[in-house]
Design a protein around this motif. Structure first.
Motif, PDB file in Angstrom:
ATOM      1  N   GLU A 168      48.380  54.175  38.161  1.00  8.58           N
ATOM      2  CA  GLU A 168      47.095  53.611  37.749  1.00  8.58           C
ATOM      3  C   GLU A 168      47.366  52.245  37.147  1.00  8.58           C
ATOM      4  N   PRO A 169      47.303  51.177  37.946  1.00 13.88           N
ATOM      5  CA  PRO A 169      47.601  49.849  37.400  1.00 13.88           C
ATOM      6  C   PRO A 169      46.585  49.457  36.341  1.00 13.88           C
ATOM      7  N   PHE A 170      47.058  48.854  35.262  1.00 13.43           N
ATOM      8  CA  PHE A 170      46.158  48.454  34.189  1.00 13.43           C
ATOM      9  C   PHE A 170      45.978  46.947  34.232  1.00 13.43           C
ATOM     10  N   LEU A 171      44.733  46.535  34.333  1.00 17.03           N
ATOM     11  CA  LEU A 171      44.402  45.117  34.296  1.00 17.03           C
ATOM     12  C   LEU A 171      43.649  44.821  33.009  1.00 17.03           C
ATOM     13  N   PHE A 172      43.931  43.669  32.423  1.00 19.68           N
ATOM     14  CA  PHE A 172      43.328  43.302  31.154  1.00 19.68           C
ATOM     15  C   PHE A 172      42.081  42.465  31.393  1.00 19.68           C
ATOM     16  N   SER A 173      41.200  42.441  30.411  1.00 16.20           N
ATOM     17  CA  SER A 173      40.056  41.541  30.484  1.00 16.20           C
ATOM     18  C   SER A 173      40.579  40.112  30.503  1.00 16.20           C
ATOM     19  N   GLY A 174      40.081  39.332  31.422  1.00 13.00           N
ATOM     20  CA  GLY A 174      40.564  37.958  31.590  1.00 13.00           C
ATOM     21  C   GLY A 174      40.491  37.591  33.060  1.00 13.00           C
ATOM     22  N   THR A 175      41.055  36.458  33.421  1.00 12.03           N
ATOM     23  CA  THR A 175      41.005  36.009  34.803  1.00 12.03           C
ATOM     24  C   THR A 175      42.092  36.698  35.630  1.00 12.03           C
ATOM     25  N   ILE A 176      41.926  36.633  36.940  1.00 12.82           N
ATOM     26  CA  ILE A 176      42.953  37.169  37.837  1.00 12.82           C
ATOM     27  C   ILE A 176      44.272  36.437  37.631  1.00 12.82           C
ATOM     28  N   SER A 177      44.193  35.128  37.462  1.00  8.54           N
ATOM     29  CA  SER A 177      45.414  34.343  37.244  1.00  8.54           C
ATOM     30  C   SER A 177      46.140  34.807  35.977  1.00  8.54           C
ATOM     31  N   GLU A 178      45.400  35.067  34.900  1.00  7.84           N
ATOM     32  CA  GLU A 178      46.019  35.519  33.654  1.00  7.84           C
ATOM     33  C   GLU A 178      46.646  36.894  33.824  1.00  7.84           C
ATOM     34  N   ASN A 179      46.030  37.761  34.610  1.00 10.53           N
ATOM     35  CA  ASN A 179      46.584  39.088  34.826  1.00 10.53           C
ATOM     36  C   ASN A 179      47.863  39.042  35.633  1.00 10.53           C
ATOM     37  N   ILE A 180      47.928  38.176  36.631  1.00 14.03           N
ATOM     38  CA  ILE A 180      49.150  38.073  37.439  1.00 14.03           C
ATOM     39  C   ILE A 180      50.302  37.512  36.600  1.00 14.03           C
ATOM     40  N   THR A 232      53.460  28.196  36.675  1.00 12.09           N
ATOM     41  CA  THR A 232      52.470  27.251  37.183  1.00 12.09           C
ATOM     42  C   THR A 232      51.492  27.970  38.099  1.00 12.09           C
ATOM     43  N   ARG A 233      50.390  27.284  38.430  1.00 12.00           N
ATOM     44  CA  ARG A 233      49.435  27.869  39.362  1.00 12.00           C
ATOM     45  C   ARG A 233      50.076  28.101  40.729  1.00 12.00           C
ATOM     46  N   GLU A 234      50.960  27.205  41.133  1.00 17.21           N
ATOM     47  CA  GLU A 234      51.622  27.371  42.433  1.00 17.21           C
ATOM     48  C   GLU A 234      52.479  28.639  42.439  1.00 17.21           C
ATOM     49  N   GLU A 235      53.191  28.903  41.344  1.00 16.44           N
ATOM     50  CA  GLU A 235      54.013  30.114  41.261  1.00 16.44           C
ATOM     51  C   GLU A 235      53.141  31.361  41.286  1.00 16.44           C
ATOM     52  N   THR A 236      52.002  31.306  40.599  1.00 12.92           N
ATOM     53  CA  THR A 236      51.086  32.445  40.570  1.00 12.92           C
ATOM     54  C   THR A 236      50.537  32.727  41.961  1.00 12.92           C
ATOM     55  N   GLU A 237      50.126  31.695  42.666  1.00 16.01           N
ATOM     56  CA  GLU A 237      49.571  31.882  44.006  1.00 16.01           C
ATOM     57  C   GLU A 237      50.650  32.354  44.978  1.00 16.01           C
ATOM     58  N   ARG A 238      51.895  31.846  44.803  1.00 16.15           N
ATOM     59  CA  ARG A 238      52.986  32.290  45.674  1.00 16.15           C
ATOM     60  C   ARG A 238      53.246  33.787  45.479  1.00 16.15           C
ATOM     61  N   ALA A 239      53.209  34.250  44.236  1.00 17.14           N
ATOM     62  CA  ALA A 239      53.398  35.673  43.959  1.00 17.14           C
ATOM     63  C   ALA A 239      52.288  36.496  44.605  1.00 17.14           C
ATOM     64  N   ALA A 240      51.062  35.996  44.551  1.00 13.22           N
ATOM     65  CA  ALA A 240      49.939  36.714  45.167  1.00 13.22           C
ATOM     66  C   ALA A 240      50.098  36.770  46.683  1.00 13.22           C
ATOM     67  N   ARG A 241      50.616  35.708  47.272  1.00 11.83           N
ATOM     68  CA  ARG A 241      50.823  35.725  48.717  1.00 11.83           C
ATOM     69  C   ARG A 241      51.896  36.730  49.104  1.00 11.83           C
ATOM     70  N   VAL A 242      52.979  36.785  48.327  1.00 11.84           N
ATOM     71  CA  VAL A 242      54.031  37.771  48.600  1.00 11.84           C
ATOM     72  C   VAL A 242      53.473  39.184  48.509  1.00 11.84           C
ATOM     73  N   GLN A 296      45.919  47.467  42.717  1.00 17.04           N
ATOM     74  CA  GLN A 296      47.340  47.738  42.934  1.00 17.04           C
ATOM     75  C   GLN A 296      48.057  46.492  43.460  1.00 17.04           C
ATOM     76  N   LEU A 297      47.417  45.750  44.343  1.00  7.26           N
ATOM     77  CA  LEU A 297      48.036  44.527  44.859  1.00  7.26           C
ATOM     78  C   LEU A 297      48.233  43.505  43.743  1.00  7.26           C
ATOM     79  N   LEU A 298      47.294  43.436  42.810  1.00  3.43           N
ATOM     80  CA  LEU A 298      47.462  42.523  41.674  1.00  3.43           C
ATOM     81  C   LEU A 298      48.634  42.950  40.800  1.00  3.43           C
ATOM     82  N   SER A 299      48.816  44.250  40.650  1.00  2.70           N
ATOM     83  CA  SER A 299      49.963  44.714  39.862  1.00  2.70           C
ATOM     84  C   SER A 299      51.271  44.385  40.572  1.00  2.70           C
TER      85      SER A 299
END
Length: 602
Positions: free
Chosen positions: A435-447, A459-469, A500-503
């Motif tokens: 059961e992945p736990f996400l906090f109140s806040g933006t998607i970027s902050e959760n990642i 950085t934002r680029e690192e965050t987006e790269r992680a989301a793509r992976v 789950q993908l965000l986790s």
């Protein structure tokens, strides 16, 4: 769910002496000595003004109205106005001063409670309902707030006013003062009688409100299951029972405290009657003036007014002390032991995991693991399978040192996890839960949550790269505000698969050497699982992974599978080897797929 009786019993075992709690609460005033000194001066001025007023009234009657100085009445009234104005201003100032000190103490308490909760071992939360912990940090602190912001000011003002009145009464006429003071023994007995009963009553109110909050939290979180299993009416009945217990406790507390004020009123009336009777006799006999008797009657009324006010504050004080006991129970809990000075850091290492004859028990004499030994080479994926309660999650929790082993050793790259800092161990390990736990806040902050404490935030680029992976970038960009989309509580606006993908993206950005997946795909549908499996393949590449799996189909490609039974490693091998062995794993496989396992499968 713990019952009311069990929570009350545990609280009684931990609750200290009420006097010790009061002394500890008063010690919180220590850092605010300067502000309290000013408040003390204002309290003394207010008490002096209250004590001086009746004396001036008596003098006005004897000298200016009945005496030979009628022209001095105006001066006496002006002086009386000045005295009462000074008393009013002093009272306003002391309320403001003490209230400010109270708010600073409460802010400090809240910060300390939150800090303590963040540093408590997970075993503490295993033993406590979340709702009860929330009740202590909200309801009990709020009760303390009412007392420190209002009650303390009234109580201190009443005590010093009483002291000033007693001195004035003794100064005016010793005989009348002694007649009035004959009521004091009865007053002390009455106060003691109600104090004992109020103490028990208010402790019960704090305990029952904690149980109500715990039950409410559980039932709200589980409302979907309640509706699915037709448990709504049963849950309503159970909550009504808890609510009724809290109502009964509060009614009993109110009954005790509401009887206190009338009892003081009776004693006050009796004292006034005695003073009027004896004082009237003295006036008639010429041993007392009318003005002095009038002043003394005002003092008698004022003598009991602080006591009546104290009876109201007493209600707040008993509730506050009961709440303070529960707050200090949290603050007195042993935190997760700090790393000894000089403990070395575990730098970035290859993810070799070694369990050496590990045993573990959450409670003494109830072992969960017994003699567990295995080794995971860097880059390998090891799966843990077995029946519920076999010990799989416990094994996973020992790797980042959420708990310490009771025997044996857990090593990462040859280092005993107890001999390096916890922070450095957990920096090398990431966990993705069922059961992945996400906090109140933006998607970027959760990642980026796993790296929020880094000296150099991602950085934002690192965050987006992680989301793509993690194959989450697509659905994120489809959201109205993309990576800046704000999530509600626990990410409720997203699907289970999206959460789950965000986790996974969070784990990718943390870049751990070791990855633990605890039933990470068990709650998603088959179609979403295909997407998640693609993300998993990217996530597992180059990392040592420990996978707890219920769906055996998801672990066929694991380098090794460990079958856990009754806290021990019962079997070890690849998928094909274990099927060929025809043991526990083969039996689990047949039951899950309802077919005979082939002798060998690649």
């Amino acid at each position: 769910m713990r019952s009311i009786e069990s929570i009350a019993g545990a609280s009684r075992e931990r609750a200290g002496d009420r006097g010790a709690t009061l002394r500890r609460l008063l010690s919180e005033l220590g850092p605010h000595g300067g502000e309290l000194a000013l408040a003390f001066v204002l309290i003394v001025i207010g008490a002096g003004a209250q004590a001086g007023g009746p004396y001036l009234i008596g003098r006005a009657i004897d000298r200016n109205i009945l005496g030979d100085d009628p022209s001095g009445l105006f001066r006496t009234m002006i002086l009386l106005l000045v005295v009462y104005a000074a008393g009013t201003l002093a009272q306003s100032g002391q309320i403001r001063q003490v209230g400010a000190v109270g708010q600073r103490i409460l802010a400090s308490l809240r910060a300390r409670i939150f800090d303590k909760l963040q540093h408590l071992p997970l075993s503490y939360f295993d033993r406590r309902p979340v709702g009860d912990v929330m009740s202590r940090t909200t309801n009990d602190v709020d009760t303390l707030n009412q007392f420190l912001s209002q009650g303390v000011t009234q109580l201190l003002g009443s005590l010093f006013s009483l002291l000033g009145i007693v001195v004035a009464m003794l100064f005016l006429d010793l005989r009348l003062a002694l007649v009035c003071f004959t009521i004091i023994p009865a007053m002390l007995l009455t106060t003691s009688f109600f104090a004992r009963r109020a103490r028990r009553a208010f402790r019960q109110t704090r305990e029952t409100v904690g149980d109500v909050t715990a039950g409410l939290q559980e039932e709200i979180v589980g409302v979907r299951e309640a509706q699915a299993f037709n448990r709504v009416e049963a849950n309503i009945a159970r909550f009504r029972e808890r609510n009724a217990a809290n109502r009964t406790a509060n009614v009993q507390a109110v009954a005790v405290t509401s009887a206190f004020a009338p009892a003081i009123d009776v004693l006050s009336t009796l004292a006034i009657a005695l003073v009027i009777g004896y004082g009237g006799y003295l006036v008639y006999a010429g041993g007392l003036t009318v003005g002095l008797l009038a002043a003394f009657l005002i003092y008698v009324q004022q003598f009991f007014r602080p006591l009546q006010l104290a009876s109201q504050v007493y209600t707040q004080a008993q509730a506050a002390l009961a709440g303070a006991e529960r707050i200090y129970e949290i603050l007195d809990e042993e935190p997760e032991p700090a790393d000894p000075p000089g403990t070395p850091e575990l730098g970035r290492v290859e993810g070799r995991i070694t369990f050496e004859d590990v045993s573990f028990a959450y409670e003494p004499k109830r072992p969960v693991l017994d003699g567990v030994s295995f080794d995971v080479a860097p880059g390998q994926t090891v799966a843990l399978v077995g029946a519920t309660g076999a010990g799989k999650t416990t094994i996973a929790n020992l790797i980042p040192r959420f708990y310490d082993v009771t025997g044996g050793a857990v090593r990462i790259y040859g280092h005993d996890v107890r001999e390096v800092t916890r922070r450095s161990v957990r920096r090398n390990v990431a966990t993705v839960l069922q059961e992945p736990f996400l906090f109140s806040g933006t998607i970027s902050e959760n990642i980026s949550y796993g790296r929020a404490g880094d000296e150099k935030p991602p950085t934002r680029e690192e965050t987006e790269r992680a989301a793509r992976v993690a194959q989450a970038d697509g659905f994120i960009r489809d959201l109205p505000e993309g990576y800046e989309t704000r999530l509600g509580e626990a990410g409720g606006s997203l699907s289970q698969g999206q959460r789950q993908l965000l986790s996974f993206a969070r784990a990718v950005l943390a870049d751990p050497a070791i990855l633990i997946l605890d039933e990470a795909t068990s709650n998603i549908d088959t179609r979403t699982e295909a997407v998640v499996q693609g993300a998993l393949k990217e996530l597992l590449t180059g990392r040592t992974s420990v996978v707890i799996a219920h769906r055996l189909s998801t672990i066929r490609d694991a380098d090794r599978i460990l079958v856990v039974e009754n806290g021990r490693i019962a079997e070890s091998g690849t998928h094909a080897e274990l099927l060929a062995a025809g043991g526990l794993y083969a039996d689990l496989y047949r039951r899950q797929f309802r077919e005979s396992a082939p002798v060998a499968e690649g």
